[in-house]
Design an enzyme around this catalytic site. Structure first.
Site, PDB file in Angstrom:
ATOM      1  N   GLU A 155      33.562  45.755  30.919  1.00 51.81           N
ATOM      2  CA  GLU A 155      32.028  45.361  30.790  1.00 51.81           C
ATOM      3  C   GLU A 155      31.206  46.237  30.511  1.00 51.81           C
ATOM      4  OE1 GLU A 155      31.706  42.598  33.956  1.00 51.81           O
ATOM      5  OE2 GLU A 155      33.465  41.397  33.547  1.00 51.81           O
ATOM      6  N   GLU A 260      41.674  36.694  31.066  1.00 56.16           N
ATOM      7  CA  GLU A 260      41.092  36.107  32.243  1.00 56.16           C
ATOM      8  C   GLU A 260      40.514  34.692  31.949  1.00 56.16           C
ATOM      9  OE1 GLU A 260      37.727  38.328  33.913  1.00 56.16           O
ATOM     10  OE2 GLU A 260      38.601  40.173  33.709  1.00 56.16           O
TER      11      GLU A 260
HETATM   12  O1  G3I Z   1      36.645  38.839  50.658  1.00 54.03           O
HETATM   13  C1  G3I Z   1      35.578  38.117  51.042  1.00 54.03           C
HETATM   14  C2  G3I Z   1      35.967  37.378  52.391  1.00 54.03           C
HETATM   15  O2  G3I Z   1      36.221  37.850  53.342  1.00 54.03           O
HETATM   16  C3  G3I Z   1      34.758  36.204  52.532  1.00 54.03           C
HETATM   17  O3  G3I Z   1      35.149  35.480  53.610  1.00 54.03           O
HETATM   18  C4  G3I Z   1      34.338  35.379  51.051  1.00 54.03           C
HETATM   19  C5  G3I Z   1      33.081  34.595  51.402  1.00 54.03           C
HETATM   20  O4  G3I Z   1      32.581  34.144  50.159  1.00 54.03           O
HETATM   21  O5  G3I Z   1      34.166  36.331  49.916  1.00 54.03           O
HETATM   22  C6  G3I Z   1      35.313  37.095  49.943  1.00 54.03           C
HETATM   23  O6  G3I Z   1      35.032  38.116  48.855  1.00 54.03           O
HETATM   24  C7  G3I Z   1      34.708  37.371  47.485  1.00 54.03           C
HETATM   25  C8  G3I Z   1      35.837  37.897  46.761  1.00 54.03           C
HETATM   26  O7  G3I Z   1      35.662  37.232  45.314  1.00 54.03           O
HETATM   27  C9  G3I Z   1      37.100  37.420  46.923  1.00 54.03           C
HETATM   28  O8  G3I Z   1      37.491  36.127  47.045  1.00 54.03           O
HETATM   29  C10 G3I Z   1      33.472  37.739  47.177  1.00 54.03           C
HETATM   30  O9  G3I Z   1      32.524  37.109  47.879  1.00 54.03           O
HETATM   31  C11 G3I Z   1      33.509  37.412  45.604  1.00 54.03           C
HETATM   32  O10 G3I Z   1      32.179  37.870  45.097  1.00 54.03           O
HETATM   33  C12 G3I Z   1      34.573  37.732  44.654  1.00 54.03           C
HETATM   34  O11 G3I Z   1      34.273  37.449  43.301  1.00 54.03           O
HETATM   35  C13 G3I Z   1      35.236  38.016  42.312  1.00 54.03           C
HETATM   36  C14 G3I Z   1      34.237  38.657  41.227  1.00 54.03           C
HETATM   37  O12 G3I Z   1      35.198  39.013  40.230  1.00 54.03           O
HETATM   38  C15 G3I Z   1      33.395  39.398  41.939  1.00 54.03           C
HETATM   39  O13 G3I Z   1      32.909  40.502  40.905  1.00 54.03           O
HETATM   40  C16 G3I Z   1      36.248  36.985  42.012  1.00 54.03           C
HETATM   41  O14 G3I Z   1      37.018  36.379  43.033  1.00 54.03           O
HETATM   42  C17 G3I Z   1      36.834  37.441  40.796  1.00 54.03           C
HETATM   43  O15 G3I Z   1      37.788  36.336  40.170  1.00 54.03           O
HETATM   44  C18 G3I Z   1      36.014  38.081  39.701  1.00 54.03           C
HETATM   45  O16 G3I Z   1      36.654  38.251  38.621  1.00 54.03           O
HETATM   46  C19 G3I Z   1      36.002  39.021  37.330  1.00 54.03           C
HETATM   47  C20 G3I Z   1      36.677  40.129  36.917  1.00 54.03           C
HETATM   48  O17 G3I Z   1      37.099  40.916  37.954  1.00 54.03           O
HETATM   49  C21 G3I Z   1      36.026  40.773  35.721  1.00 54.03           C
HETATM   50  N1  G3I Z   1      35.532  39.872  34.773  1.00 54.03           N
HETATM   51  C22 G3I Z   1      34.435  38.655  35.145  1.00 54.03           C
HETATM   52  C23 G3I Z   1      35.636  37.958  36.420  1.00 54.03           C
HETATM   53  C24 G3I Z   1      35.004  36.558  37.032  1.00 54.03           C
HETATM   54  O18 G3I Z   1      33.666  37.280  37.536  1.00 54.03           O
END
Ligand code: G3I
Length: 371
Positions: A155, A260
């Protein structure tokens, strides 16, 4: 053929709760149907990497032959402090792929998001250069010969095709792009190196991506592939733009991967596209129209959309290396929480009960017709 049909019920029983590749070889699955076309991958959560649920585990092994870690390889997790790496989960991820003879993709080395707090404080080029050198060299060398491909830079582009003013661009200028690819190639000369981004089918961003790849190559960086994330919706991007993009990227002499893939079915009044993880929106019930179940009409639209997309992928299978879904089943999808938290989305091929949806059947049927 007779043997396969006769054994199918027995095989599915044997598969439950086990992750034995041999037992799944004969079963009907995405990975078997598409085995001569491209890898069919999925993104794994931390729990899935730790094999916490035997049913999910067997679904992963039965259906997919490529894996990406959804989060645990990102810098905030793997490199939490300047002098400290945490490879506990990344080791398990790689071991999971090896045990199940899967293609293993590393996501991601240089990304402005999900940085560890200490990295966000880096302000000058000397410190940033040292970070990039240490981060890329340490991680890529550690898994040299074991990880098959890497998202080296993720990105780096704005939607208009210009370079994103990330902490990397701000401290190092655009030379950081080629440098990242050079460092990765030096650490593992044989691993495939990808540039990965979303909205890569939009004409302006496509132009930006083409220029970016050309520039990296001209500066001596090795780029083997371009990863189009494929966070799409029911109507856009159009098949025409997807096809133009496959052709344009392939003409650069690199592999094309869809890294993805998911299709949101929920309303989006802000006409939001792509996956800028910093955008957040307040929810209201109108924005979550299918909290219990997806109506047949939308289920059918989703199935048709997936069929159209995979038909196009098959047409260009010589150019496509891998198609990876962003999650195993709907319950796991990030799209339940983005851009509005707590919605119920249905973007993948398996539902929250791990059952195949109509979209799964439509993707499978494309192969059955020909065989
Ligand atoms: O680990 C914590 C957990 O302890 C807590 O209870 C929970 C509460 O919401 O949050 C958890 O963390 C989350 C994490 O995912 C694991 O599930 C974060 O809040 C959340 O922001 C995070 O989101 C991820 C996101 O990237 C962050 O940038 C998504 O799972 C993941 O699918 C997403 O993936 C990205 C790719 O890496 C790049 N391209 C876009 C794609 C979608 O956004």
């Amino acid at each position: 053929m007779k043997f396969i049909n006769h054994c199918l019920p027995l095989l599915s029983l044997m598969i439950l709760g086990s992750c034995n590749v041999k037992k799944t070889e004969l079963s009907s699955s995405l990975k078997n149907s598409y085995k001569n076309d491209f890898y069919i991958g999925t993104a794994l959560s931390a729990d899935q990497i730790e094999e916490k649920d035997a049913k999910v585990d067997s679904l992963i092994c039965r259906q997919f032959n490529a894996i990406t870690a959804e989060n645990i390889m990102k810098s905030m997790f793997v490199h939490p402090q300047k002098d400290k790496y945490d490879f506990a989960l990344t080791d398990k991820f790689v071991a999971f792929g090896e045990k199940n003879k899967m293609f293993i993709h590393g996501h991601t080395l240089i990304w402005h998001s999900q940085l560890a707090p200490w990295m966000e404080k880096i302000k000058d080029s000397t410190e940033m250069k040292a970070f990039m050198n240490d981060h890329i060299t340490t991680i890529v060398s550690k898994y040299k010969g074991r990880i098959n491909s890497w998202d080296v830079v993720n990105e780096a582009l704005n939607d208009d095709g210009t370079l994103r003013k990330s902490v990397f661009l701000n401290t190092l200028g655009e030379s950081y792009l080629a440098d990242a690819f050079k460092l990765a190639a030096k650490a593992d000369p044989k691993v495939d190196l990808y540039y990965n981004d979303y909205n890569l089918e939009d004409p302006a961003k496509r132009e930006g991506a083409i220029n970016l790849i050309k520039k990296i190559k001209a500066a001596g960086g090795k780029v083997d592939g371009i990863g189009s994330q494929g966070h799409w919706n029911l109507n856009s991007p159009s098949l025409e733009e997807i096809e133009k993009s496959i052709l344009a990227y392939s003409a650069l002499g690199v592999k094309v991967a869809f890294t993805e893939l998911d299709i949101t079915v929920l309303p989006n009044p802000w006409d939001l596209k792509g996956a800028d993880v910093n955008q957040k929106f307040e929810g209201n019930p109108k924005m979550n129209p299918y909290p219990e179940t997806l109506p047949d009409s939308i289920q059918n639209k989703l199935a048709q959309r997936y069929a159209d997309i995979f038909k196009l992928f098959l047409k260009h299978k010589d150019k496509i290396s891998r198609v990876t879904f962003w999650g195993v089943h709907d319950g796991q999808s990030w799209l339940n929480d983005w851009p509005i938290k707590g919605r119920t989305n249905y973007p993948l091929l398996f539902d929250t009960k791990l059952q195949p949806k109509k979209a799964y059947n439509s993707v499978m049927q494309l192969k059955e017709v020909k065989e």
